[in-house]
Design a protein around this motif. Structure first.
Motif, PDB file in Angstrom:
ATOM      1  N   ALA A  19       0.838  -1.205   0.000  1.00 13.15           N
ATOM      2  CA  ALA A  19       0.000   0.000   0.000  1.00 13.15           C
ATOM      3  C   ALA A  19       0.869   1.250   0.000  1.00 13.15           C
ATOM      4  CB  ALA A  19      -0.928   0.002   1.219  1.00 13.15           C
ATOM      5  N   GLY A  20       1.974   1.209   0.757  1.00 15.23           N
ATOM      6  CA  GLY A  20       2.896   2.340   0.797  1.00 15.23           C
ATOM      7  C   GLY A  20       3.511   2.623  -0.566  1.00 15.23           C
ATOM      8  N   VAL A  21       3.863   1.571  -1.304  1.00 12.22           N
ATOM      9  CA  VAL A  21       4.447   1.738  -2.640  1.00 12.22           C
ATOM     10  C   VAL A  21       3.471   2.447  -3.567  1.00 12.22           C
ATOM     11  CG1 VAL A  21       5.238   0.533  -4.712  1.00 12.22           C
ATOM     12  CG2 VAL A  21       6.009  -0.234  -2.474  1.00 12.22           C
ATOM     13  N   VAL A  22       2.243   1.937  -3.616  1.00 10.83           N
ATOM     14  CA  VAL A  22       1.238   2.507  -4.519  1.00 10.83           C
ATOM     15  C   VAL A  22       0.970   3.974  -4.176  1.00 10.83           C
ATOM     16  CG1 VAL A  22      -1.171   2.376  -5.260  1.00 10.83           C
ATOM     17  CG2 VAL A  22       0.156   0.279  -4.962  1.00 10.83           C
ATOM     18  N   ILE A  23       0.803   4.259  -2.896  1.00 11.21           N
ATOM     19  CA  ILE A  23       0.513   5.629  -2.457  1.00 11.21           C
ATOM     20  C   ILE A  23       1.707   6.542  -2.697  1.00 11.21           C
ATOM     21  CG2 ILE A  23      -0.003   7.041  -0.429  1.00 11.21           C
ATOM     22  CD1 ILE A  23      -1.547   4.479   0.603  1.00 11.21           C
ATOM     23  N   GLY A  24       2.915   6.004  -2.494  1.00 13.47           N
ATOM     24  CA  GLY A  24       4.119   6.785  -2.746  1.00 13.47           C
ATOM     25  C   GLY A  24       4.253   7.178  -4.207  1.00 13.47           C
ATOM     26  N   LEU A  32       1.518  15.112  -4.281  1.00 19.95           N
ATOM     27  CA  LEU A  32       0.695  14.917  -3.093  1.00 19.95           C
ATOM     28  C   LEU A  32       1.421  14.011  -2.112  1.00 19.95           C
ATOM     29  CD1 LEU A  32      -2.814  14.207  -4.696  1.00 19.95           C
ATOM     30  CD2 LEU A  32      -1.855  16.397  -4.019  1.00 19.95           C
ATOM     31  N   GLY A  33       1.043  14.112  -0.848  1.00 20.39           N
ATOM     32  CA  GLY A  33       1.602  13.189   0.124  1.00 20.39           C
ATOM     33  C   GLY A  33       0.973  11.814   0.006  1.00 20.39           C
ATOM     34  N   GLY A  34      -0.151  11.725  -0.714  1.00 20.69           N
ATOM     35  CA  GLY A  34      -0.842  10.446  -0.884  1.00 20.69           C
ATOM     36  C   GLY A  34      -1.678  10.066   0.314  1.00 20.69           C
ATOM     37  N   ALA A  35      -1.717  10.921   1.330  1.00 21.83           N
ATOM     38  CA  ALA A  35      -2.373  10.563   2.585  1.00 21.83           C
ATOM     39  C   ALA A  35      -3.887  10.457   2.452  1.00 21.83           C
ATOM     40  CB  ALA A  35      -2.034  11.578   3.661  1.00 21.83           C
ATOM     41  N   GLU A  36      -4.472  11.190   1.505  1.00 22.42           N
ATOM     42  CA  GLU A  36      -5.915  11.106   1.312  1.00 22.42           C
ATOM     43  C   GLU A  36      -6.330   9.718   0.824  1.00 22.42           C
ATOM     44  OE1 GLU A  36      -3.259  12.415  -0.959  1.00 22.42           O
ATOM     45  OE2 GLU A  36      -4.344  14.198  -0.280  1.00 22.42           O
ATOM     46  N   PHE A  37      -5.399   8.983   0.222  1.00 21.67           N
ATOM     47  CA  PHE A  37      -5.680   7.609  -0.208  1.00 21.67           C
ATOM     48  C   PHE A  37      -5.251   6.602   0.857  1.00 21.67           C
ATOM     49  CE2 PHE A  37      -4.496  10.230  -3.904  1.00 21.67           C
ATOM     50  CZ  PHE A  37      -5.730  10.266  -4.526  1.00 21.67           C
ATOM     51  N   ARG A  38      -4.259   6.967   1.655  1.00 25.12           N
ATOM     52  CA  ARG A  38      -3.781   6.085   2.715  1.00 25.12           C
ATOM     53  C   ARG A  38      -4.753   6.032   3.884  1.00 25.12           C
ATOM     54  NH1 ARG A  38       0.184   8.883   4.249  1.00 25.12           N
ATOM     55  NH2 ARG A  38       1.637   8.232   2.626  1.00 25.12           N
ATOM     56  N   ALA A  59       2.360  10.824  10.133  1.00 23.93           N
ATOM     57  CA  ALA A  59       3.756  10.391  10.219  1.00 23.93           C
ATOM     58  C   ALA A  59       4.269   9.882   8.874  1.00 23.93           C
ATOM     59  CB  ALA A  59       3.895   9.297  11.283  1.00 23.93           C
ATOM     60  N   MET A  60       3.443   9.095   8.195  1.00 20.18           N
ATOM     61  CA  MET A  60       3.878   8.550   6.904  1.00 20.18           C
ATOM     62  C   MET A  60       3.846   9.610   5.807  1.00 20.18           C
ATOM     63  SD  MET A  60       2.499   4.625   6.996  1.00 20.18           S
ATOM     64  CE  MET A  60       1.186   4.765   8.203  1.00 20.18           C
ATOM     65  N   SER A  61       2.959  10.589   5.933  1.00 22.39           N
ATOM     66  CA  SER A  61       2.933  11.694   4.975  1.00 22.39           C
ATOM     67  C   SER A  61       4.230  12.488   5.027  1.00 22.39           C
ATOM     68  CB  SER A  61       1.754  12.630   5.272  1.00 22.39           C
ATOM     69  OG  SER A  61       0.532  11.991   5.031  1.00 22.39           O
ATOM     70  N   LEU A  62       4.787  12.626   6.229  1.00 25.86           N
ATOM     71  CA  LEU A  62       6.064  13.323   6.377  1.00 25.86           C
ATOM     72  C   LEU A  62       7.163  12.627   5.580  1.00 25.86           C
ATOM     73  CD1 LEU A  62       6.056  14.210  10.190  1.00 25.86           C
ATOM     74  CD2 LEU A  62       6.209  15.842   8.311  1.00 25.86           C
ATOM     75  N   VAL A  63       7.155  11.295   5.603  1.00 30.47           N
ATOM     76  CA  VAL A  63       8.146  10.521   4.849  1.00 30.47           C
ATOM     77  C   VAL A  63       7.980  10.757   3.355  1.00 30.47           C
ATOM     78  CG1 VAL A  63       8.957   8.195   4.282  1.00 30.47           C
ATOM     79  CG2 VAL A  63       8.317   8.750   6.634  1.00 30.47           C
ATOM     80  N   VAL A  64       6.720  10.677   2.877  1.00 27.59           N
ATOM     81  CA  VAL A  64       6.446  10.824   1.449  1.00 27.59           C
ATOM     82  C   VAL A  64       6.820  12.213   0.952  1.00 27.59           C
ATOM     83  CG1 VAL A  64       4.648  10.800  -0.322  1.00 27.59           C
ATOM     84  CG2 VAL A  64       4.631   9.087   1.483  1.00 27.59           C
ATOM     85  N   VAL A  65       6.403  13.232   1.694  1.00 28.94           N
ATOM     86  CA  VAL A  65       6.663  14.611   1.265  1.00 28.94           C
ATOM     87  C   VAL A  65       8.162  14.919   1.276  1.00 28.94           C
ATOM     88  CG1 VAL A  65       6.381  17.034   1.923  1.00 28.94           C
ATOM     89  CG2 VAL A  65       4.412  15.507   1.905  1.00 28.94           C
ATOM     90  N   THR A  66       8.857  14.485   2.333  1.00 30.23           N
ATOM     91  CA  THR A  66      10.288  14.745   2.440  1.00 30.23           C
ATOM     92  C   THR A  66      11.063  14.105   1.295  1.00 30.23           C
ATOM     93  OG1 THR A  66      10.099  14.828   4.853  1.00 30.23           O
ATOM     94  CG2 THR A  66      12.302  14.548   3.949  1.00 30.23           C
ATOM     95  N   PHE A 224       5.061  -1.511  11.818  1.00 29.31           N
ATOM     96  CA  PHE A 224       4.134  -1.282  10.704  1.00 29.31           C
ATOM     97  C   PHE A 224       4.393   0.083  10.071  1.00 29.31           C
ATOM     98  CE2 PHE A 224       0.110   0.592   9.241  1.00 29.31           C
ATOM     99  CZ  PHE A 224      -0.254  -0.338   8.262  1.00 29.31           C
ATOM    100  N   LEU A 225       4.636   1.088  10.906  1.00 33.54           N
ATOM    101  CA  LEU A 225       4.906   2.439  10.432  1.00 33.54           C
ATOM    102  C   LEU A 225       6.156   2.471   9.560  1.00 33.54           C
ATOM    103  CD1 LEU A 225       4.394   5.537  10.547  1.00 33.54           C
ATOM    104  CD2 LEU A 225       5.735   5.567  12.655  1.00 33.54           C
ATOM    105  N   PHE A 226       7.230   1.835  10.022  1.00 35.54           N
ATOM    106  CA  PHE A 226       8.487   1.832   9.272  1.00 35.54           C
ATOM    107  C   PHE A 226       8.346   1.091   7.943  1.00 35.54           C
ATOM    108  CE2 PHE A 226      11.138   2.309  13.402  1.00 35.54           C
ATOM    109  CZ  PHE A 226      10.956   3.684  13.344  1.00 35.54           C
ATOM    110  N   ILE A 227       7.622  -0.031   7.968  1.00 35.52           N
ATOM    111  CA  ILE A 227       7.471  -0.835   6.752  1.00 35.52           C
ATOM    112  C   ILE A 227       6.631  -0.105   5.709  1.00 35.52           C
ATOM    113  CG2 ILE A 227       6.380  -2.927   5.829  1.00 35.52           C
ATOM    114  CD1 ILE A 227       7.354  -4.356   8.376  1.00 35.52           C
ATOM    115  N   MET A 228       5.531   0.499   6.143  1.00 34.61           N
ATOM    116  CA  MET A 228       4.692   1.236   5.198  1.00 34.61           C
ATOM    117  C   MET A 228       5.425   2.475   4.695  1.00 34.61           C
ATOM    118  SD  MET A 228       0.654   2.244   5.616  1.00 34.61           S
ATOM    119  CE  MET A 228      -0.384   2.365   4.157  1.00 34.61           C
ATOM    120  N   ALA A 229       6.206   3.106   5.578  1.00 34.92           N
ATOM    121  CA  ALA A 229       7.008   4.260   5.168  1.00 34.92           C
ATOM    122  C   ALA A 229       8.073   3.857   4.152  1.00 34.92           C
ATOM    123  CB  ALA A 229       7.661   4.904   6.388  1.00 34.92           C
TER     124      ALA A 229
END
Length: 276
Positions: A19-24, A32-38, A59-66, A224-229
């Motif tokens: 899910a993280g890959v697709v959203i990323g 986009l940070g993709g968070a609206e889909f996550r 938290a995961m949006s921060l990873v994507v945006v950065t 889970f957070l680290f893996i999805m990130a």
């Protein structure tokens, strides 16, 4: 941990990474940070309560945006972003305040109310996204009066900051059309500028969430957070490479439909006893 629980956690981590890959990829493609889909996935697929899902999402949006910002640098240069520092500061003047207030409101809302707000905002974002791909930067601001433009920028940023904090999103879906329509920025540059504005905005709301007891969800779901990130990082790299290749005329309608379906799913969550 028994064998059944171990298998469940393993599956959860695999689904989280995918899910993280697709959203990323979506984040890298359109800024986009993709968070609206996550967020709907965290609520529906992974069964997190509303506020916990929002905090994890942030938290995961921060990873994507950065990561999305440098990944897009081959198409949109750092210099182009720096040249628009006044626009960035203008929107930040409102979004930082809005983010702090929005995060505070989210922590005191009942879960059922937060689910409904999330569903409504997802639907609103779908409508904004549907119209935003049809507008193009004029190359000049919408308002000629400098003071009126600055005030409009602050107000727009304030609203975007509130929405971003309530959903745990980066806010790019609202920032991009604001940059295009209000400031006359072209769509690709707007995507990178939105990321530059989103990062400090999210940090402010994240700091506000850290003061609430629900913030402990990050520690309880660290793996889970680290893996999805990690999946998100892979996705943003792929999305950055595909930038300029994938047609927005195909991508945007698909994302709009996905947001509408997500809004319906989250709203139904309040009707079937999902609220806690």
């Amino acid at each position: 941990m028994n064998n059944a629980a171990h298998i469940y956690m393993k599956q959860k981590h695999i689904y989280g990474f995918l899910a993280g890959v697709v959203i990323g990829v979506l984040g890298g493609l359109i800024g986009l940070g993709g968070a609206e889909f996550r967020l709907p996935l965290l609520i529906g697929l992974f069964a997190f309560p509303a506020l916990d899902a929002v905090i994890l999402n942030k938290a995961m949006s921060l990873v994507v945006v950065t990561s999305a910002l440098p990944f897009r640098a081959s198409t949109v240069s750092w210099q182009a972003i720096a040249d628009n520092w006044q626009v960035i500061l203008n929107l930040l003047a409102g979004s930082l305040i809005g983010a702090w207030l929005g995060a505070g409101w989210a922590t005191i809302l009942r879960s059922e109310g937060l689910y409904k707000i999330i569903a409504f905002l997802l639907l609103a974002i779908a409508c904004v996204l549907a119209g935003s791909h049809m507008v193009h930067g004029s190359g000049k601001p919408l308002l000629e009066n400098v003071i009126a433009l600055a005030v409009s920028g602050v107000l727009a940023g304030f609203i975007i900051g509130i929405v971003a904090a309530l959903l745990g999103v980066a806010g790019g879906e609202l920032l991009i059309p604001t940059l295009v329509i209000l400031f006359g920025v072209n769509i690709k540059l707007a995507g990178s500028l939105s990321l530059a504005i989103s990062l400090p905005t999210m940090l402010v709301s994240f700091a506000r969430y850290s003061r609430d007891s629900s913030f402990s969800v990050l520690g309880a779901n660290r793996s889970f957070l680290f893996i999805m990130a990690a999946g998100s990082l892979c996705g943003t790299w792929i999305g950055g490479m595909l930038l300029g290749i994938v047609s927005e005329s195909i991508l945007i309608p698909m994302l709009v439909l996905l947001l509408i379906l997500s809004a319906i799913k989250v709203w139904r969550h309040t009707l079937i006893g999902g609220a806690r």
